[in-house]
Write a protein that holds these residues in place. Structure first.
Motif, short mmCIF file in Angstrom:
data_model
loop_
_atom_site.label_atom_id
_atom_site.label_comp_id
_atom_site.label_asym_id
_atom_site.label_seq_id
_atom_site.Cartn_x
_atom_site.Cartn_y
_atom_site.Cartn_z
N GLU A 152 0.83 -1.21 0.00
CA GLU A 152 0.00 0.00 0.00
C GLU A 152 0.86 1.25 0.00
N ILE A 153 1.97 1.22 0.72
CA ILE A 153 2.84 2.39 0.84
C ILE A 153 3.50 2.72 -0.49
N THR A 154 4.05 1.72 -1.17
CA THR A 154 4.72 1.99 -2.44
C THR A 154 3.72 2.40 -3.53
N LEU A 155 2.52 1.85 -3.49
CA LEU A 155 1.49 2.26 -4.44
C LEU A 155 1.08 3.71 -4.17
N LYS A 156 0.92 4.05 -2.89
CA LYS A 156 0.57 5.42 -2.53
C LYS A 156 1.65 6.39 -2.99
N ASN A 157 2.91 6.03 -2.80
CA ASN A 157 4.01 6.89 -3.23
C ASN A 157 3.99 7.12 -4.74
N TRP A 158 3.71 6.05 -5.49
CA TRP A 158 3.65 6.16 -6.95
C TRP A 158 2.53 7.09 -7.38
N LEU A 159 1.36 6.93 -6.78
CA LEU A 159 0.22 7.76 -7.16
C LEU A 159 0.41 9.21 -6.72
N GLU A 160 0.97 9.42 -5.54
CA GLU A 160 1.22 10.79 -5.07
C GLU A 160 2.23 11.50 -5.98
N ASN A 161 3.31 10.79 -6.33
CA ASN A 161 4.30 11.38 -7.22
C ASN A 161 3.72 11.68 -8.59
N SER A 162 2.84 10.81 -9.06
CA SER A 162 2.18 11.03 -10.35
C SER A 162 1.32 12.29 -10.30
N LEU A 163 0.60 12.47 -9.20
CA LEU A 163 -0.24 13.66 -9.05
C LEU A 163 0.60 14.93 -8.94
N GLN A 164 1.75 14.83 -8.32
CA GLN A 164 2.61 15.99 -8.14
C GLN A 164 3.40 16.35 -9.39
N PHE A 165 3.86 15.33 -10.11
CA PHE A 165 4.80 15.59 -11.21
C PHE A 165 4.44 14.90 -12.53
N GLY A 166 3.51 13.97 -12.52
CA GLY A 166 3.33 13.07 -13.66
C GLY A 166 2.37 13.53 -14.74
N ALA A 167 2.13 12.60 -15.67
CA ALA A 167 1.34 12.89 -16.87
C ALA A 167 -0.11 13.22 -16.55
N VAL A 168 -0.65 12.73 -15.45
CA VAL A 168 -2.05 13.00 -15.14
C VAL A 168 -2.29 14.49 -14.92
N ARG A 169 -1.27 15.23 -14.50
CA ARG A 169 -1.39 16.69 -14.37
C ARG A 169 -1.61 17.33 -15.73
N VAL A 170 -0.88 16.85 -16.72
CA VAL A 170 -1.03 17.35 -18.09
C VAL A 170 -2.44 17.06 -18.60
N GLU A 171 -2.90 15.84 -18.35
CA GLU A 171 -4.23 15.45 -18.81
C GLU A 171 -5.32 16.31 -18.15
N ALA A 172 -5.16 16.58 -16.86
CA ALA A 172 -6.13 17.42 -16.16
C ALA A 172 -6.16 18.83 -16.73
N ALA A 173 -4.98 19.35 -17.10
CA ALA A 173 -4.91 20.67 -17.71
C ALA A 173 -5.60 20.68 -19.07
N VAL A 174 -5.50 19.59 -19.81
CA VAL A 174 -6.17 19.47 -21.10
C VAL A 174 -7.69 19.41 -20.90
N VAL A 175 -8.14 18.75 -19.84
CA VAL A 175 -9.58 18.72 -19.53
C VAL A 175 -10.12 20.14 -19.42
N VAL A 176 -9.41 20.98 -18.68
CA VAL A 176 -9.84 22.37 -18.48
C VAL A 176 -9.94 23.09 -19.82
#
Length: 237
Positions: A37-61
């Motif tokens: 659970e900890i390593t999965l949480k770290n992966w998802l948190e890092n993705s939200l902070q720095f990853g591609a999903v941020r770009v996708e969310a910006a495209v949604v807007v």
């Protein structure tokens, strides 16, 4: 307000096939990079902070704003831009499949309303969606489709971004529950723990100018490439 909330919930969990993708988590579990659970949480948190999903969310807007005013040029531009940011064929095909499914669902729901002689919401968007689907040659990215649907259902920008990020996190948390494996309680606790980062990321994304949109997603790209050739898979390639 209640109708918008219900529309957001329907959009965030629309049946577009997201459950069939792990976005590289399956290959990371196999190599041991994610094993708890900890390593999965770290992966998802890092993705939200720095990853591609941020770009996708910006495209949604940007898709939401363009759809509201019927700007097909902007929709096509951001759709092509979103395609160019996909670093592997697997990620690109996933986005196109989910995007196509969502815009077709949106059109089908409208046809049902018309057949019942009900007044559809934001009627001008139907023509926009049809023209966009035709011009995009069915290569509609999911973030673009999500933004169009949010505009169609008159969902506010902040709510749309939160819904997009949460549905992404919920899907990958579910993948982790199956793959590691984790218990359902652990999966739900993980989503509770991610709430703060989801909210923070949403606020940051809403303030981004076009030339500030960026991510560091090489880890996702490598995991996705490894998944394409993985010998045994539960999730779609």
């Amino acid at each position: 307000m209640n109708n918008q909330l219900l529309c957001l919930l329907q959009l965030a969990f629309a049946p577009v096939g997201a459950y069939s993708y792990s976005e590289g988590i399956e290959s990371l579990v196999e190599t041991g990079a994610i094993d708890s659970e900890i390593t999965l949480k770290n992966w998802l948190e890092n993705s939200l902070q720095f990853g591609a999903v941020r770009v996708e969310a910006a495209v949604v807007v940007r898709a939401l704003r363009a759809a509201k005013i019927g700007d097909l040029t902007a929709l096509n531009y951001w759709n092509a831009w979103a395609t160019a940011t996909k670093e592997t064929e697997e990620l690109r095909l996933q986005s196109w499949q989910m995007g196509r499914t969502l815009v077709r669902l949106l059109l089908d729901l409208r046809e049902v309303k018309l057949s019942r002689r009900e007044s559809p919401v934001a009627s001008g968007l139907t023509t926009i969606v049809k023209e966009f689907v035709e011009s995009a040659s069915n290569q509609c990215n999911f973030a673009i489709g999500f933004g169009i649907a949010a505009a169609n259902w008159q969902i506010e920008e902040e709510a749309a971004v939160l819904g997009y990020l949460y549905s992404w996190a919920a899907n990958l948390a579910s993948a982790g529950v199956k793959l590691i494996p984790l218990g359902q309680t652990a999966g739900q606790q993980l989503l509770l723990d991610l709430q703060s980062q989801i909210s923070c990321t949403a606020q940051e994304v809403l303030k981004l100018e076009d030339d500030e949109i960026a991510s560091c997603s090489w880890g996702l790209a490598l995991a996705s490439m490894a998944h394409e050739t993985q010998y045994t898979r539960l999730f779609r390639s």
